[in-house]
Scaffold this motif. Structure first.
Motif, PDB file in Angstrom:
ATOM      1  N   THR A 438       0.866  -1.175   0.000  1.00  0.00           N
ATOM      2  CA  THR A 438       0.000   0.000   0.000  1.00  0.00           C
ATOM      3  C   THR A 438       0.899   1.218   0.000  1.00  0.00           C
ATOM      4  O   THR A 438       2.127   1.103   0.121  1.00  0.00           O
ATOM      5  CB  THR A 438      -0.941   0.017   1.222  1.00  0.00           C
ATOM      6  OG1 THR A 438      -1.910   1.047   1.063  1.00  0.00           O
ATOM      7  CG2 THR A 438      -0.176   0.267   2.515  1.00  0.00           C
ATOM      8  N   THR A 443      -2.995   7.007   2.134  1.00  0.00           N
ATOM      9  CA  THR A 443      -3.912   6.846   3.269  1.00  0.00           C
ATOM     10  C   THR A 443      -3.740   7.950   4.300  1.00  0.00           C
ATOM     11  O   THR A 443      -4.663   8.218   5.069  1.00  0.00           O
ATOM     12  CB  THR A 443      -3.719   5.472   3.928  1.00  0.00           C
ATOM     13  OG1 THR A 443      -2.336   5.264   4.228  1.00  0.00           O
ATOM     14  CG2 THR A 443      -4.207   4.367   3.006  1.00  0.00           C
ATOM     15  N   PRO A 447      -7.744   8.321   4.267  1.00  0.00           N
ATOM     16  CA  PRO A 447      -7.717   6.894   4.620  1.00  0.00           C
ATOM     17  C   PRO A 447      -8.668   6.041   3.790  1.00  0.00           C
ATOM     18  O   PRO A 447      -8.291   4.959   3.325  1.00  0.00           O
ATOM     19  CB  PRO A 447      -8.101   6.895   6.101  1.00  0.00           C
ATOM     20  CG  PRO A 447      -7.661   8.225   6.605  1.00  0.00           C
ATOM     21  CD  PRO A 447      -7.911   9.172   5.464  1.00  0.00           C
ATOM     22  N   TYR A 448      -9.904   6.496   3.608  1.00  0.00           N
ATOM     23  CA  TYR A 448     -10.852   5.720   2.812  1.00  0.00           C
ATOM     24  C   TYR A 448     -10.399   5.635   1.354  1.00  0.00           C
ATOM     25  O   TYR A 448     -10.292   4.537   0.784  1.00  0.00           O
ATOM     26  CB  TYR A 448     -12.250   6.335   2.893  1.00  0.00           C
ATOM     27  CG  TYR A 448     -13.269   5.610   2.032  1.00  0.00           C
ATOM     28  CD1 TYR A 448     -14.028   4.563   2.557  1.00  0.00           C
ATOM     29  CD2 TYR A 448     -13.459   5.952   0.693  1.00  0.00           C
ATOM     30  CE1 TYR A 448     -14.954   3.878   1.762  1.00  0.00           C
ATOM     31  CE2 TYR A 448     -14.371   5.271  -0.103  1.00  0.00           C
ATOM     32  CZ  TYR A 448     -15.110   4.243   0.435  1.00  0.00           C
ATOM     33  OH  TYR A 448     -16.018   3.566  -0.360  1.00  0.00           O
ATOM     34  N   ALA A 451      -7.169   3.582   0.868  1.00  0.00           N
ATOM     35  CA  ALA A 451      -7.377   2.136   0.960  1.00  0.00           C
ATOM     36  C   ALA A 451      -8.074   1.613  -0.285  1.00  0.00           C
ATOM     37  O   ALA A 451      -7.735   0.537  -0.797  1.00  0.00           O
ATOM     38  CB  ALA A 451      -8.188   1.803   2.208  1.00  0.00           C
ATOM     39  N   THR A 454      -5.593   1.347  -2.884  1.00  0.00           N
ATOM     40  CA  THR A 454      -4.710   0.201  -2.652  1.00  0.00           C
ATOM     41  C   THR A 454      -5.258  -1.049  -3.329  1.00  0.00           C
ATOM     42  O   THR A 454      -4.504  -1.821  -3.942  1.00  0.00           O
ATOM     43  CB  THR A 454      -4.556  -0.035  -1.139  1.00  0.00           C
ATOM     44  OG1 THR A 454      -3.852   1.068  -0.564  1.00  0.00           O
ATOM     45  CG2 THR A 454      -3.808  -1.326  -0.853  1.00  0.00           C
ATOM     46  N   LEU A 476      -4.070  -5.100   8.317  1.00  0.00           N
ATOM     47  CA  LEU A 476      -4.574  -3.775   8.662  1.00  0.00           C
ATOM     48  C   LEU A 476      -3.791  -3.239   9.855  1.00  0.00           C
ATOM     49  O   LEU A 476      -3.932  -3.728  10.980  1.00  0.00           O
ATOM     50  CB  LEU A 476      -6.058  -3.861   8.993  1.00  0.00           C
ATOM     51  CG  LEU A 476      -6.942  -4.450   7.888  1.00  0.00           C
ATOM     52  CD1 LEU A 476      -8.348  -4.711   8.408  1.00  0.00           C
ATOM     53  CD2 LEU A 476      -6.975  -3.521   6.684  1.00  0.00           C
ATOM     54  N   ILE A 493     -10.003   2.998   6.601  1.00  0.00           N
ATOM     55  CA  ILE A 493      -9.240   2.114   5.703  1.00  0.00           C
ATOM     56  C   ILE A 493      -9.933   0.760   5.555  1.00  0.00           C
ATOM     57  O   ILE A 493      -9.859   0.141   4.484  1.00  0.00           O
ATOM     58  CB  ILE A 493      -7.765   1.928   6.133  1.00  0.00           C
ATOM     59  CG1 ILE A 493      -7.637   1.253   7.503  1.00  0.00           C
ATOM     60  CG2 ILE A 493      -7.007   3.246   6.087  1.00  0.00           C
ATOM     61  CD1 ILE A 493      -6.204   0.852   7.858  1.00  0.00           C
ATOM     62  N   THR A 527      -2.437   2.005   7.711  1.00  0.00           N
ATOM     63  CA  THR A 527      -1.670   1.303   6.682  1.00  0.00           C
ATOM     64  C   THR A 527      -2.341  -0.016   6.312  1.00  0.00           C
ATOM     65  O   THR A 527      -2.133  -1.040   6.963  1.00  0.00           O
ATOM     66  CB  THR A 527      -0.228   1.041   7.177  1.00  0.00           C
ATOM     67  OG1 THR A 527       0.343   2.260   7.666  1.00  0.00           O
ATOM     68  CG2 THR A 527       0.637   0.498   6.049  1.00  0.00           C
ATOM     69  N   PRO A 528      -3.149  -0.036   5.252  1.00  0.00           N
ATOM     70  CA  PRO A 528      -3.868  -1.251   4.858  1.00  0.00           C
ATOM     71  C   PRO A 528      -3.104  -2.071   3.820  1.00  0.00           C
ATOM     72  O   PRO A 528      -3.435  -2.070   2.627  1.00  0.00           O
ATOM     73  CB  PRO A 528      -5.164  -0.691   4.261  1.00  0.00           C
ATOM     74  CG  PRO A 528      -4.727   0.605   3.629  1.00  0.00           C
ATOM     75  CD  PRO A 528      -3.610   1.140   4.487  1.00  0.00           C
TER      76      PRO A 528
END
Length: 703
Positions: A438, A443, A447-448, A451, A454, A476, A493, A527-528
Motif C-alpha cells: 500500500t 492513506t 484513509p478511505y 485504501a 490500494t 490492517l 481504511i 496502513t492497509p
C-alpha cells in the motif's frame, strides 16, 4: 502484564473463582488485541469473503483457494511490527517463519513469500539501521528454508520512525484432498508437539504486540522477541509434507502468538472440544521452566498436531527422521474444557471456547478524518522531476530484493522489480500472480480513498501480467485505537479496502490486524497492506522494460488532474485531494486485455511517482537502446499517481482503441536510450545513465 480489572471480573464470574497465575496469563494473552481483535473484529464484517474459489475462508491459519478441481493454493499474511523495532533481524526473520508455518498447518507446501515493509524517513540513521536488519532477517530466513521472496514493497514515511511495520504474506500449494484445518476432530485423539524445543524466548509476545512501544522498548522488551532457527524450520517443512502426505494429521496449528496455550486452546475450541495437557511432557530447551512459561513461550519452529492413537508411532518416526523434537502432550476430550497440568497439579481448567473466543469487544469512539486541502507548490519542472526520481519511495529498490533468493523452487516467471510476481503452476498450466503493498502517503491524505486505491493498485499490478484477481488477504495496521482520531482513520481504511475489493469482485479471504502501533514519535499512518493473488492461462507475460522495437506508447486509463498523496507533493510540501477512481473494474479489465494483446511488448502500471517514474523504469529496465519520446498535457498528468492506469508499448495501438476506458497515445519508443517528455511545452530530457544515477539512492547509503 496483569489481566485488566474488567476482564478479570468476567473471568472470575465464569470460573466462579479467582484465576490461577497460569490462567491469568493465558487470558491476558488470548484476550489481547493481537489475538482477540477486540477493537477491529466488529469492523471486519465489511469484507466480502465468499466465492466459488474459496475452499477455506477467514478464521483459520490461512485461506485455501481452488485453482481447479484438483489443486489449491493457500494464502495468508501476518505482521511482526513491534518485534522488528526491538530486534530488526530476529523480529523480521521470525515473522517469515510464522507465516510459513501458517501455510504448513493447512497441509500446503510454501512456494512464495511477499514482504511489505514500512520505515521512517530514509535520511534518519535509525531508519536505515532498521531497514538493514529487517531485510537481512527476511533474506537469511527465507533463503535458508528455500522459499522464494518474489514481490513486496518498501516505503518510507516519517511517522514510522518509532514503529516500523513488517508485513509478510505466503502462498502454498497443495492437492485439494490434502487440506488440513485448525479444527479439532475427535475426542480420544492425541495432541503431539513437533519441532524445536521450548525455551523462554517470546514470553508475553501477544500482549507486547497489543500495547504502544515505549521509549526503552529496544532494551526492556527484548525478551518478548522470538529467536528463529531457519534450518529447523526447513526440517519442519519437509516433515510436515510427509505427515500430511501420509494422512497422519487430523488437524494442525502452528505455535505463534501465546505459544502452546494459544495454539492448543484455539484448536480445541474451534472443534467444540476440550483437552487435557501435561505441560511437563513438553520437550524443553531450558531447565527449571514453570507452567506459565511452558504454556505461553513463543519459541519458534513448533507445530501442534491432532493425531489418531494408531498413528503415533509413524509421526514419531518422521520427527526422528528429521531430527525434530516430538512430544505427546495430551488428549482431546469431549468436555469442552481446556485443562493443563504440571507435575500432577492442575494449573489451568477453563472453558476452551470462553478462553479462545470470549473476549468482549471494545466499543470505541471514532472521529472521521478531515477532508484534505489543496496547496500546489510553485517549483521548476526540472527540479520537481529530479526530486521525484530520487525519492526513496520511487527509487530503485534492487538493493532490497537482491538479498532475497527469488528463484529457488524454479517457479518464478516474473520476480521482484516487475509490477507483479508471476509463478508457474505447472500442475494446472496456470500462472499465479502475486502483488502486495500500500502507499501510506495515500492513506495519510485520505484513509478511505487511499485504501480503495490500494485495492485498485494491486489489481492493476496483476492485470499488467494478464492475470485476473482470485482473492486477497489484508494486514490492517493502525495506531492506538483508544484515540478517536486514530480509530476513525482505521475504520476508514477498512471501509475503503472492503469497498475497493468488492468493486473488483475480489473476496478478502483472511488477514491480520495490528493496532497500537504508536511510539514516542506518534502514531503510524493508517496502513492497509493488501496482498492479492491472480490467475491466468500460462505463465508468459510482458515485462515492464521497453523493447527496442519501434512502437507506440499508449496510456490506458487516461489522465487525472489530482495530485493528492503523490511523491511530487511529498517532496515539495504541497497538498491536494486524492484522485478518485470511479471505474476501477473497467480500468483493471482494460489493462489486463492490453497485456494479453498479441501486439503488446511491455506493460507498466502508473503508481508511485506517476507517469514520470513509470516511463523512467521502462527505459532503465528495457533494452539498452530503448528510449521514450512522450508528450503530456500538464504537470498533473506527469506526477498524478491515480491507480488503475498503465503504459503499454504496442506495435498496434489501434488494437487498444476499444478497451472501454480512456486510451491515448502519449509517445513512441526511440532507439537512443533517452527519456524525453514534453510537458505543456516544458521539456525534460534524461539519458539512461542519468536516470540510473538519479534513482540509485538506497545502495550508496546502505552499503
Amino acid at each position: 502484564m496483569p489481566l485488566a480489572d474488567a476482564d478479570r471480573d468476567l473471568v472470575e464470574a465464569e470460573l466462579g473463582r479467582a484465576p490461577s497465575r497460569a490462567e491469568d496469563a493465558l487470558f491476558e494473552n488470548l484476550w489481547s488485541e493481537h489475538c482477540a481483535y477486540r477493537s477491529s473484529r466488529p469492523l471486519l464484517s465489511a469484507f466480502d469473503s465468499e466465492g466459488e474459489q474459496v475452499v477455506v475462508g477467514p478464521g483459520d491459519d490461512a485461506a485455501v483457494l481452488a485453482l481447479d478441481d484438483e489443486w489449491c493454493v493457500t494464502f495468508g499474511v501476518e505482521s511482526h511490527n513491534h518485534p522488528s523495532y526491538v530486534d530488526p533481524y530476529d523480529g523480521a526473520a521470525t515473522g517469515v517463519g510464522g507465516i510459513v508455518r501458517d501455510t504448513l498447518s493447512m497441509g500446503a507446501y510454501p512456494i512464495a513469500l511477499a514482504d511489505s515493509l514500512y520505515f521512517g524517513d530514509f535520511d534518519a540513521e535509525h531508519s536505515r539501521y532498521l531497514l538493514d536488519g529487517v531485510v537481512e532477517g527476511i533474506g537469511d530466513y527465507g533463503n535458508a528454508i528455500g522459499v522464494p521472496t518474489v514481490t513486496g514493497s518498501t516505503q518510507f514515511h516519517e511517522q514510522y520512525e518509532g514503529n516500523p511495520l513488517v508485513n509478510v504474506a505466503c502462498v502454498g500449494l497443495l492437492p485439494r484432498e490434502r487440506v488440513v484445518t485448525a479444527e479439532a476432530q475427535e475426542p480420544g485423539n492425541r495432541l503431539v508437539l513437533v519441532g524445536n524445543s521450548t525455551g523462554r524466548d517470546g514470553l508475553g509476545g501477544a500482549s507486547f504486540a497489543s500495547e504502544d512501544l515505549a521509549e526503552d522498548a529496544e532494551t526492556e522488551d527484548r525478551p518478548a522477541v522470538q529467536v528463529g532457527d531457519p534450518y529447523t524450520e526447513k526440517l519442519l517443512v519437509e516433515a510436515n509434507e510427509e505427515l500430511v502426505d501420509g494422512g497422519l494429521v487430523e488437524s494442525a496449528r502452528d505455535l505463534g502468538a501465546a505459544g502452546l496455550g494459544g495454539a492448543s486452546c484455539e484448536l480445541v475450541a474451534k472443534g467444540g472440544l476440550g483437552c487435557e495437557i501435561a505441560l511437563e511432557d513438553v520437550h524443553q530447551r531450558e531447565p527449571g521452566m514453570n507452567a506459565m512459561e511452558i504454556l505461553l513461550a513463543e519459541s519458534q519452529e513448533r507445530m501442534v498436531y491432532e493425531v489418531a492413537p494408531g498413528n503415533l508411532d509413524a509421526v514419531e518416526a518422521i520427527a526422528e527422521k528429521y531430527d525434530l523434537g516430538c512430544s505427546v502432550i495430551g488428549d482431546l476430550t469431549g468436555s469442552g474444557r481446556y485443562v493443563a497440568t504440571f507435575d500432577g497439579e492442575t494449573v489451568v481448567d477453563v472453558p476452551a471456547e470462553f478462553a479462545a473466543d470470549g473476549a468482549p469487544m471494545n466499543d470505541l469512539d471514532a472521529v472521521e478524518p478531515p477532508a484534505p486541502e489543496t496547496d500546489l507548490p510553485d517549483v521548476a519542472l526540472a527540479d520537481a522531476a529530479d526530486a521525484v526520481l530520487a525519492d526513496p519511495n520511487t527509487a530503485d529498490k534492487s538493493w532490497v530484493f537482491r538479498q532475497y533468493d527469488h528463484e529457488v523452487g524454479v517457479r518464478t516467471s516474473e520476480g521482484p522489480g516487475e509490477d507483479s510476481a508471476l509463478l508457474a503452476i505447472r500442475e494446472t498450466g496456470q500462472g499465479l500472480a502475486l502483488s502486495a503493498g500500500t502507499n501510506p502517503y495515500w492513506t495519510a491524505v485520505d484513509p478511505y480513498g487511499g485504501a480503495y486505491a490500494t485495492a485498485v493498485e494491486n489489481a492493476t499490478n496483476l492485470a499488467a501480467v494478464g492475470a485476473e484477481p482470485l482473492a486477497a488477504v489484508d494486514c490492517l495496521n493502525g495506531g492506538n485505537p483508544e484515540n478517536p482520531d486514530v480509530y476513525g482513520g482505521f475504520k476508514a481504511i477498512v471501509d475503503g479496502l472492503a469497498t475497493g475489493c468488492r468493486d473488483l469482485d475480489t473476496p478478502v479471504v483472511g488477514g491480520n490486524v495490528s493496532l497500537y502501533n504508536d511510539s514516542v514519535t506518534g502514531a503510524i499512518p493508517p496502513t492497509p497492506t493488501l496482498a492479492m493473488l491472480g490467475v491466468r492461462d500460462g505463465y508468459d507475460a510482458p515485462g515492464t522494460g521497453l523493447d527496442a522495437e519501434d512502437a507506440a506508447l499508449v496510456l490506458v486509463g487516461g489522465h487525472d488532474d489530482e495530485l493528492g498523496g503523490s511523491a511530487y507533493l511529498a517532496n515539495h510540501d504541497g497538498s491536494d485531494v486524492l484522485p478518485v477512481v470511479t471505474d476501477a473494474a473497467a480500468r483493471v479489465d482494460a489493462v489486463r486485455d492490453a497485456a494479453r494483446d498479441d501486439a503488446t511488448l511491455a506493460v507498466h502500471d502508473v503508481s508511485d511517482g506517476g507517469l514520470l517514474v513509470a516511463l523512467a523504469e521502462m527505459v532503465v529496465d528495457g533494452d539498452a537502446d530503448a528510449g521514450v519520446d512522450a508528450s503530456l498535457p500538464s504537470r498533473a498528468a506527469l506526477f498524478s499517481e491515480a491507480p488503475g492506469r498503465a503504459v503499454v508499448q504496442t506495435t498496434d495501438p489501434d488494437a487498444l482503441a476499444d478497451l472501454g476506458v480512456d486510451v491515448e497515445v502519449i509517445g513512441e519508443t526511440t532507439a537512443d536510450g533517452t527519456l524525453t517528455v514534453d510537458v505543456a511545452g516544458d521539456t525534460l530530457d534524461y539519458t539512461r545513465d542519468l536516470l540510473r544515477e538519479k534513482r540509485d539512492v538506497l545502495e550508496p547509503a546502505l552499503d
